[in-house]
Design a protein around this motif. Sequence first.
Motif, PDB file in Angstrom:
ATOM      1  N   ALA A 114       0.842  -1.185   0.000  1.00  0.00           N
ATOM      2  CA  ALA A 114       0.000   0.000   0.000  1.00  0.00           C
ATOM      3  C   ALA A 114       0.880   1.239   0.000  1.00  0.00           C
ATOM      4  CB  ALA A 114      -0.898   0.006   1.232  1.00  0.00           C
ATOM      5  N   PRO A 115       0.383   2.349  -0.557  1.00  0.00           N
ATOM      6  CA  PRO A 115       1.156   3.575  -0.493  1.00  0.00           C
ATOM      7  C   PRO A 115       1.455   3.933   0.963  1.00  0.00           C
ATOM      8  CG  PRO A 115      -0.668   3.818  -2.015  1.00  0.00           C
ATOM      9  CD  PRO A 115      -0.870   2.512  -1.312  1.00  0.00           C
ATOM     10  N   MET A 116       2.677   4.433   1.211  1.00  0.00           N
ATOM     11  CA  MET A 116       3.073   4.768   2.569  1.00  0.00           C
ATOM     12  C   MET A 116       2.594   6.179   2.881  1.00  0.00           C
ATOM     13  SD  MET A 116       6.865   3.108   2.562  1.00  0.00           S
ATOM     14  CE  MET A 116       7.093   1.401   2.039  1.00  0.00           C
ATOM     15  N   VAL A 117       1.583   6.274   3.733  1.00  0.00           N
ATOM     16  CA  VAL A 117       0.973   7.556   4.048  1.00  0.00           C
ATOM     17  C   VAL A 117       1.996   8.448   4.741  1.00  0.00           C
ATOM     18  CG1 VAL A 117      -0.872   8.674   5.324  1.00  0.00           C
ATOM     19  CG2 VAL A 117      -1.267   6.457   4.238  1.00  0.00           C
ATOM     20  N   ALA A 118       2.062   9.716   4.320  1.00  0.00           N
ATOM     21  CA  ALA A 118       3.028  10.642   4.886  1.00  0.00           C
ATOM     22  C   ALA A 118       2.768  10.860   6.369  1.00  0.00           C
ATOM     23  CB  ALA A 118       2.968  11.969   4.131  1.00  0.00           C
ATOM     24  N   HIS A 119       3.835  10.817   7.171  1.00  0.00           N
ATOM     25  CA  HIS A 119       3.718  11.040   8.607  1.00  0.00           C
ATOM     26  C   HIS A 119       5.063  11.536   9.124  1.00  0.00           C
ATOM     27  CE1 HIS A 119       5.297   6.999   7.992  1.00  0.00           C
ATOM     28  NE2 HIS A 119       5.860   7.071   9.181  1.00  0.00           N
ATOM     29  N   GLU A 120       5.069  12.097  10.320  1.00  0.00           N
ATOM     30  CA  GLU A 120       6.282  12.651  10.892  1.00  0.00           C
ATOM     31  C   GLU A 120       7.121  11.550  11.530  1.00  0.00           C
ATOM     32  OE1 GLU A 120       5.326  15.792  13.582  1.00  0.00           O
ATOM     33  OE2 GLU A 120       5.225  17.305  11.983  1.00  0.00           O
ATOM     34  N   ARG A 121       8.443  11.647  11.320  1.00  0.00           N
ATOM     35  CA  ARG A 121       9.372  10.686  11.917  1.00  0.00           C
ATOM     36  C   ARG A 121      10.634  11.421  12.368  1.00  0.00           C
ATOM     37  NH1 ARG A 121       8.222   5.205  10.489  1.00  0.00           N
ATOM     38  NH2 ARG A 121      10.078   4.627  11.689  1.00  0.00           N
ATOM     39  N   ASP A 122      11.214  10.950  13.451  1.00  0.00           N
ATOM     40  CA  ASP A 122      12.524  11.422  13.870  1.00  0.00           C
ATOM     41  C   ASP A 122      13.562  10.654  13.059  1.00  0.00           C
ATOM     42  OD1 ASP A 122      14.255  12.908  15.878  1.00  0.00           O
ATOM     43  OD2 ASP A 122      14.931  10.831  16.189  1.00  0.00           O
ATOM     44  N   LEU A 123      14.405  11.361  12.320  1.00  0.00           N
ATOM     45  CA  LEU A 123      15.327  10.686  11.407  1.00  0.00           C
ATOM     46  C   LEU A 123      16.556  11.536  11.151  1.00  0.00           C
ATOM     47  CD1 LEU A 123      14.672  12.460   8.707  1.00  0.00           C
ATOM     48  CD2 LEU A 123      12.839  10.833   8.397  1.00  0.00           C
ATOM     49  N   THR A 124      17.458  10.983  10.363  1.00  0.00           N
ATOM     50  CA  THR A 124      18.676  11.690   9.966  1.00  0.00           C
ATOM     51  C   THR A 124      18.757  11.735   8.445  1.00  0.00           C
ATOM     52  OG1 THR A 124      19.870  11.042  11.964  1.00  0.00           O
ATOM     53  CG2 THR A 124      21.194  11.690  10.076  1.00  0.00           C
ATOM     54  N   VAL A 125      19.113  12.914   7.933  1.00  0.00           N
ATOM     55  CA  VAL A 125      19.199  13.141   6.484  1.00  0.00           C
ATOM     56  C   VAL A 125      20.665  13.272   6.074  1.00  0.00           C
ATOM     57  CG1 VAL A 125      18.621  14.722   4.602  1.00  0.00           C
ATOM     58  CG2 VAL A 125      16.947  14.250   6.398  1.00  0.00           C
ATOM     59  N   LEU A 126      21.010  12.637   4.964  1.00  0.00           N
ATOM     60  CA  LEU A 126      22.375  12.712   4.429  1.00  0.00           C
ATOM     61  C   LEU A 126      22.329  13.230   3.000  1.00  0.00           C
ATOM     62  CD1 LEU A 126      25.192  10.056   4.651  1.00  0.00           C
ATOM     63  CD2 LEU A 126      24.499  10.924   2.417  1.00  0.00           C
ATOM     64  N   PHE A 127      23.115  14.274   2.740  1.00  0.00           N
ATOM     65  CA  PHE A 127      23.329  14.776   1.377  1.00  0.00           C
ATOM     66  C   PHE A 127      24.779  14.513   0.984  1.00  0.00           C
ATOM     67  CE2 PHE A 127      19.499  17.481   1.376  1.00  0.00           C
ATOM     68  CZ  PHE A 127      19.124  17.350   0.050  1.00  0.00           C
ATOM     69  N   ALA A 128      24.991  13.941  -0.195  1.00  0.00           N
ATOM     70  CA  ALA A 128      26.334  13.765  -0.747  1.00  0.00           C
ATOM     71  C   ALA A 128      26.353  14.380  -2.139  1.00  0.00           C
ATOM     72  CB  ALA A 128      26.714  12.295  -0.813  1.00  0.00           C
ATOM     73  N   ASP A 129      27.421  15.130  -2.429  1.00  0.00           N
ATOM     74  CA  ASP A 129      27.458  15.881  -3.681  1.00  0.00           C
ATOM     75  C   ASP A 129      28.872  15.857  -4.241  1.00  0.00           C
ATOM     76  OD1 ASP A 129      27.802  19.235  -4.548  1.00  0.00           O
ATOM     77  OD2 ASP A 129      26.542  17.846  -5.655  1.00  0.00           O
ATOM     78  N   LEU A 130      28.970  15.713  -5.564  1.00  0.00           N
ATOM     79  CA  LEU A 130      30.272  15.760  -6.229  1.00  0.00           C
ATOM     80  C   LEU A 130      30.695  17.225  -6.411  1.00  0.00           C
ATOM     81  CD1 LEU A 130      29.995  12.960  -8.934  1.00  0.00           C
ATOM     82  CD2 LEU A 130      31.312  12.916  -6.812  1.00  0.00           C
ATOM     83  N   VAL A 131      31.916  17.509  -6.047  1.00  0.00           N
ATOM     84  CA  VAL A 131      32.443  18.879  -6.138  1.00  0.00           C
ATOM     85  C   VAL A 131      33.147  19.058  -7.482  1.00  0.00           C
ATOM     86  CG1 VAL A 131      33.974  20.577  -5.091  1.00  0.00           C
ATOM     87  CG2 VAL A 131      32.732  18.945  -3.639  1.00  0.00           C
ATOM     88  N   GLY A 132      32.763  20.112  -8.208  1.00  0.00           N
ATOM     89  CA  GLY A 132      33.420  20.424  -9.471  1.00  0.00           C
ATOM     90  C   GLY A 132      33.089  19.479 -10.606  1.00  0.00           C
TER      91      GLY A 132
END
Length: 520
Positions: free
Chosen positions: A333-351
Motif C-alpha cells: 500500500a502507499p506509505m501515508v506521509a507522517h512525521e518521523r525522527d530521522l537523519t538526512v544525508l546529502f552527498a554531492d560531487l564537487v566540481g
Amino acid sequence: MPERDAVAYTLEYQEGSDDRQHVLAAGTTVIGRAGSCDLVINDTSVSRRHAQLAVNNGSCVVTDLGSRNGTFLNGDQIETAELHDGDRLVLGEIQLKLRVQASSSIILTDDDAALMAGVIKRPVGPDSADAAAASATVDARRLLKMLTDISRTLVGTQPIDEVLGHVVDSAFESTQATRALLMLYDEEARVLVPRVVRHREGARGSTRISRTILDQVLKDRVSMLALNAQVDPRLDMSQSIRALDIRSFMCAPLWHEQEIIGVLYVDNPQGAKFTPEDLDLFTAFSNYAAVAIAQARLAARVLEETKRRERLQRYHSPAVVDRILKSGSEADAPMVAHERDLTVLFADLVGFTTMAEGMQPQQVAVLLNAFFTRMADAIFQHDGTLDKFIGDSVLAIFGAPMDLPNHALNAVQTAQTMRRALKALNEERPDALLKMRVAIHTGVALVGDMGSPKRREYSVLGDVVNTAARIEESVAGAGQIVISRATFDRLAGQIPAVSLGPVALRGRSESVEMFEIPPD
C-alpha cells in the motif's frame, strides 16, 4: 455444458474504527467523498469522485476518475485494471479489500440431516489417490483422463480463479452431476466460502447443501457418497434432506499437506446417479485438485511479494525490505506521509559540472552510474533509505520507513563508507578523479508517498532536509563529512568529531554548530 453461476463482489474496508462491507451491484459503482456517490467514504484523502468499479459478465474492473491522490492496486498506481479475489485497493489513505464469492443462490442450511455410519466413505490424504488407482473397481481410462487434465493445471501459471473454474468444469465432465460447488477455507474468517458454482444447462435455482454433510466431511476427513439420499435408510430422513432435494451426492475435502483447504461437492436430484466407483475417482481427483489450487495460491502470493519487494527495493536496503515484509506491514500500500525522527544525508560531487564539460555524454553517464552504484551500496549497507539522485547528488534518510534506533550513527557510518568507496573508485579511474562532500543533519521530518496522481514517490520533506542541503552547499568542502550539532549529540562520542564552531545558515535565525568527521 455447465453454466456459470453469478458471483458476488464485496468490498471490505475500515472507516474510522468501524469495519464495513459494501456489496457491489451489477453495473457501475462510483466511490468517493461526495454524497452523490454509490459508496460514500467520508475521508479527506479520498476525492469527491475518486474511482469507479464496473461489475459485468463475471468481471470487476476499477477505473480511476482523475482523483487527487490516485488509485492503487496491490501497491501499483493504475488508471484502469481488472480486480480479482483478495486484491487490495487504496484510495487516498483508505484501503479496501475485494472478496469474490459465488452468488447468494448458494444456501447452507442448518437443518438437522444427521448422517449415519452406513454412508459410503473414502479416506482422503496423501495415499488416497494411490489407493483409488489401485482399486479394481476404478475405470482406469476415466481416472487417467481426470488426472492428466488436472496435471496440466498443475504445471501452468493460471490465476487462482481460473484454476478453481477448471477444477469444477473437470468434475462436471467426469460425473453425471447436475450441480457442483467448490468452497475454499478462509483462514482470516475461519469459514468455508463458496467460490465457484456450476449448474448443468437448463438446471437453475438455488444450490442448497446441508451443513451436516460439510461438517461430517471436514471432521472425519473423508469423502462421502449417498446413492439416493431421498430413500437411503442409512440417512436420517428428517425434513431437511427432502427440502434440500438431495438424492445422490458426493462431497470430498480438498486436502493438501495435512490441511483441508476446501470442499468439492456435486449432486444430482434424479437419484442413483453416482456409484462407489465414481467416489473413488472423485476422491483421487479432489486430492490432485487440492495440489493445483494450493500451487495457484502460492504462485499468487509469490507474485504479490515479488511486486512488493521490487517496489521497496527502489528505496530501501535488502535488510530493510525483509524487515518490512516480515513485520506484516501493508508494504504494497502507499506509505501515508507522517512525521518521523530521522537523519538526512546529502552527498554531492564537487566540481563535477566543470569536469563533465570536457567529456562525452556517454562517458559522463558511465562515470555517474559507477559513482551512484557505490553510494547506493553504502547506504543500503547501513540500512538507509535512498530517497533520490539529484544531478550528481545523493539524498538518503535513516530512520524511515522502519524504526532505526541509532539512525544518526548509521548515517555517519554510511558517510565514512561512501568516502572509502569513492577512494576505491578513484583508484580504478585515475584519469577522472572525483571529489565529494557530505552533510548530515538530524531532526523531525515528514516522510511517505508524495507527488501527483500521475506519479508518486517515497520522499522526505521538512526543515531537517533544508538544513542538511544548506550545510552541504555552504559549509562542507571537498573530501569533508560535516554534521550538525543535533547529529553530533546523538552520536554520544561513538565516532570522533572536530568542532568547526557555529555557522550561520541561510534561512535560519540562529547559528548552528558544525562538526567534521576526520578521515579514517
